[in-house]
Design a protein around this motif. Sequence first.
Motif, PDB file in Angstrom:
ATOM      1  N   GLY A 104       7.547 -29.351  20.061  1.00  0.00           N
ATOM      2  CA  GLY A 104       8.074 -28.186  19.385  1.00  0.00           C
ATOM      3  C   GLY A 104       9.477 -27.808  19.809  1.00  0.00           C
ATOM      4  N   ILE A 105       9.737 -27.831  21.104  1.00  0.00           N
ATOM      5  CA  ILE A 105      10.977 -27.291  21.621  1.00  0.00           C
ATOM      6  C   ILE A 105      12.176 -28.199  21.370  1.00  0.00           C
ATOM      7  N   MET A 106      11.997 -29.498  21.514  1.00  0.00           N
ATOM      8  CA  MET A 106      13.132 -30.408  21.414  1.00  0.00           C
ATOM      9  C   MET A 106      13.826 -30.319  20.062  1.00  0.00           C
ATOM     10  N   GLU A 107      13.053 -29.981  19.023  1.00  0.00           N
ATOM     11  CA  GLU A 107      13.629 -29.943  17.688  1.00  0.00           C
ATOM     12  C   GLU A 107      14.384 -28.661  17.398  1.00  0.00           C
ATOM     13  N   ILE A 108      14.114 -27.581  18.147  1.00  0.00           N
ATOM     14  CA  ILE A 108      14.740 -26.313  17.791  1.00  0.00           C
ATOM     15  C   ILE A 108      15.892 -25.919  18.702  1.00  0.00           C
ATOM     16  N   ALA A 109      16.020 -26.557  19.858  1.00  0.00           N
ATOM     17  CA  ALA A 109      17.027 -26.121  20.831  1.00  0.00           C
ATOM     18  C   ALA A 109      18.424 -26.571  20.419  1.00  0.00           C
ATOM     19  N   ASP A 110      19.344 -25.616  20.361  1.00  0.00           N
ATOM     20  CA  ASP A 110      20.762 -25.934  20.212  1.00  0.00           C
ATOM     21  C   ASP A 110      21.396 -26.062  21.590  1.00  0.00           C
ATOM     22  N   ILE A 111      20.844 -25.311  22.549  1.00  0.00           N
ATOM     23  CA  ILE A 111      21.304 -25.352  23.933  1.00  0.00           C
ATOM     24  C   ILE A 111      20.093 -25.201  24.850  1.00  0.00           C
ATOM     25  N   PHE A 112      20.023 -26.011  25.874  1.00  0.00           N
ATOM     26  CA  PHE A 112      18.978 -25.870  26.891  1.00  0.00           C
ATOM     27  C   PHE A 112      19.552 -25.147  28.103  1.00  0.00           C
ATOM     28  N   VAL A 113      18.780 -24.219  28.647  1.00  0.00           N
ATOM     29  CA  VAL A 113      19.172 -23.518  29.868  1.00  0.00           C
ATOM     30  C   VAL A 113      18.070 -23.693  30.902  1.00  0.00           C
ATOM     31  N   VAL A 114      18.453 -24.165  32.074  1.00  0.00           N
ATOM     32  CA  VAL A 114      17.534 -24.204  33.211  1.00  0.00           C
ATOM     33  C   VAL A 114      17.933 -23.047  34.105  1.00  0.00           C
ATOM     34  N   ASN A 115      17.195 -21.947  34.011  1.00  0.00           N
ATOM     35  CA  ASN A 115      17.525 -20.761  34.791  1.00  0.00           C
ATOM     36  C   ASN A 115      16.888 -20.853  36.191  1.00  0.00           C
TER      37      ASN A 115
ATOM     38  N   ALA B 258      16.994 -33.155  34.621  1.00  0.00           N
ATOM     39  CA  ALA B 258      16.978 -34.604  34.433  1.00  0.00           C
ATOM     40  C   ALA B 258      15.929 -35.010  33.396  1.00  0.00           C
ATOM     41  N   SER B 259      14.795 -34.308  33.387  1.00  0.00           N
ATOM     42  CA  SER B 259      13.736 -34.610  32.415  1.00  0.00           C
ATOM     43  C   SER B 259      14.200 -34.303  30.997  1.00  0.00           C
ATOM     44  N   ILE B 260      14.893 -33.183  30.842  1.00  0.00           N
ATOM     45  CA  ILE B 260      15.425 -32.829  29.525  1.00  0.00           C
ATOM     46  C   ILE B 260      16.443 -33.870  29.078  1.00  0.00           C
ATOM     47  N   GLU B 261      17.318 -34.261  30.001  1.00  0.00           N
ATOM     48  CA  GLU B 261      18.339 -35.263  29.677  1.00  0.00           C
ATOM     49  C   GLU B 261      17.686 -36.581  29.273  1.00  0.00           C
ATOM     50  N   ALA B 262      16.623 -36.958  29.965  1.00  0.00           N
ATOM     51  CA  ALA B 262      15.934 -38.214  29.642  1.00  0.00           C
ATOM     52  C   ALA B 262      15.331 -38.158  28.242  1.00  0.00           C
ATOM     53  N   MET B 263      14.797 -37.006  27.878  1.00  0.00           N
ATOM     54  CA  MET B 263      14.216 -36.872  26.549  1.00  0.00           C
ATOM     55  C   MET B 263      15.290 -36.865  25.472  1.00  0.00           C
ATOM     56  N   LEU B 264      16.421 -36.247  25.755  1.00  0.00           N
ATOM     57  CA  LEU B 264      17.531 -36.280  24.804  1.00  0.00           C
ATOM     58  C   LEU B 264      18.042 -37.699  24.607  1.00  0.00           C
ATOM     59  N   ALA B 265      17.975 -38.492  25.678  1.00  0.00           N
ATOM     60  CA  ALA B 265      18.460 -39.873  25.613  1.00  0.00           C
ATOM     61  C   ALA B 265      17.615 -40.726  24.675  1.00  0.00           C
ATOM     62  N   LEU B 266      16.399 -40.286  24.409  1.00  0.00           N
ATOM     63  CA  LEU B 266      15.523 -41.034  23.499  1.00  0.00           C
ATOM     64  C   LEU B 266      15.892 -40.816  22.040  1.00  0.00           C
TER      65      LEU B 266
ATOM     66  N   TRP C 235      25.461 -32.620  16.580  1.00  0.00           N
ATOM     67  CA  TRP C 235      25.432 -31.829  17.814  1.00  0.00           C
ATOM     68  C   TRP C 235      24.367 -32.345  18.767  1.00  0.00           C
ATOM     69  N   ARG C 236      24.764 -32.566  20.009  1.00  0.00           N
ATOM     70  CA  ARG C 236      23.817 -32.960  21.054  1.00  0.00           C
ATOM     71  C   ARG C 236      23.621 -31.764  21.981  1.00  0.00           C
ATOM     72  N   PRO C 237      22.430 -31.216  22.059  1.00  0.00           N
ATOM     73  CA  PRO C 237      22.221 -30.013  22.869  1.00  0.00           C
ATOM     74  C   PRO C 237      22.637 -30.220  24.321  1.00  0.00           C
ATOM     75  N   PRO C 238      23.528 -29.385  24.819  1.00  0.00           N
ATOM     76  CA  PRO C 238      23.913 -29.477  26.239  1.00  0.00           C
ATOM     77  C   PRO C 238      22.852 -28.815  27.112  1.00  0.00           C
ATOM     78  N   ILE C 239      22.884 -29.134  28.396  1.00  0.00           N
ATOM     79  CA  ILE C 239      21.963 -28.532  29.368  1.00  0.00           C
ATOM     80  C   ILE C 239      22.800 -27.720  30.346  1.00  0.00           C
ATOM     81  N   VAL C 240      22.522 -26.439  30.423  1.00  0.00           N
ATOM     82  CA  VAL C 240      23.291 -25.544  31.289  1.00  0.00           C
ATOM     83  C   VAL C 240      22.378 -24.992  32.379  1.00  0.00           C
ATOM     84  N   SER C 241      22.823 -25.078  33.624  1.00  0.00           N
ATOM     85  CA  SER C 241      22.068 -24.512  34.741  1.00  0.00           C
ATOM     86  C   SER C 241      22.634 -23.134  35.071  1.00  0.00           C
ATOM     87  N   THR C 242      21.750 -22.151  35.175  1.00  0.00           N
ATOM     88  CA  THR C 242      22.201 -20.784  35.438  1.00  0.00           C
ATOM     89  C   THR C 242      21.400 -20.139  36.560  1.00  0.00           C
ATOM     90  N   GLU C 243      21.989 -19.112  37.132  1.00  0.00           N
ATOM     91  CA  GLU C 243      21.302 -18.258  38.100  1.00  0.00           C
ATOM     92  C   GLU C 243      21.571 -16.821  37.660  1.00  0.00           C
TER      93      GLU C 243
END
Length: 205
Positions: A64-75, A87-95, A103-111
């Motif tokens: 469900g999630i991979m198809e709707i995300a424009d941006i991934f955030v790892v908070n 890394a898991s998200i990146e691996a799935m995007l690589a598939l 557009w390739r959804p970027p992965i942003v790490s936040t605090e």
Amino acid sequence: GHRDGLARATSEDGLVLDGSGKDVVIIETVGVGQDEVDIVRTADVSVVTLVPGAGDDVQALKAGIMEIADIFVVNKADREGADRMAASIEAMLALHTFGAGEWRPPIVSTEATSGKGVDELLAQVARFRAHTEPTRAERRRARAEYRLRELLSHRFVRHVESSVLQPGGFDAILDRIAARELDPYSAADGIVTRAVSGDKVGEQR
């Protein structure tokens, strides 16, 4: 009464805020599942936020999630497991094969507590909006079509229950369908015919 992560009135609330002059309207869902992705039909940008150590399983979210995300955030990126989740998200995007200009959804790490990564997130939101500018009117028209059809469906059912069927009529039809005396298609056709003609019916014949 709405199955998705958004209340039925959320879209209208967003329109009110937009009409009042707000530059940015943020809608937080209560979570989405594989078939619950109404946020895509409501927002210009869909940001999927995951937190390490909170039971978020990237593999389980794939459908469900991979198809709707424009941006991934790892908070809470300072927590153990944050790098592994990214890394898991990146691996799935690589598939997925992204076409030229797609557009390739970027992965942003936040605090959130320190604000680390928030500026980068806002920059990615701006990038996505710029990327989708040529198709924004088309996307909004598609959302308007979905919303109009949803409202028509909801109001037609309400009209049928209040003005077409006699009290207990809907339950009577369901009983006949359950007993295999009537099929759902014939039942629906009969109700629509009576709704259009203005006849009231207590039970589908």
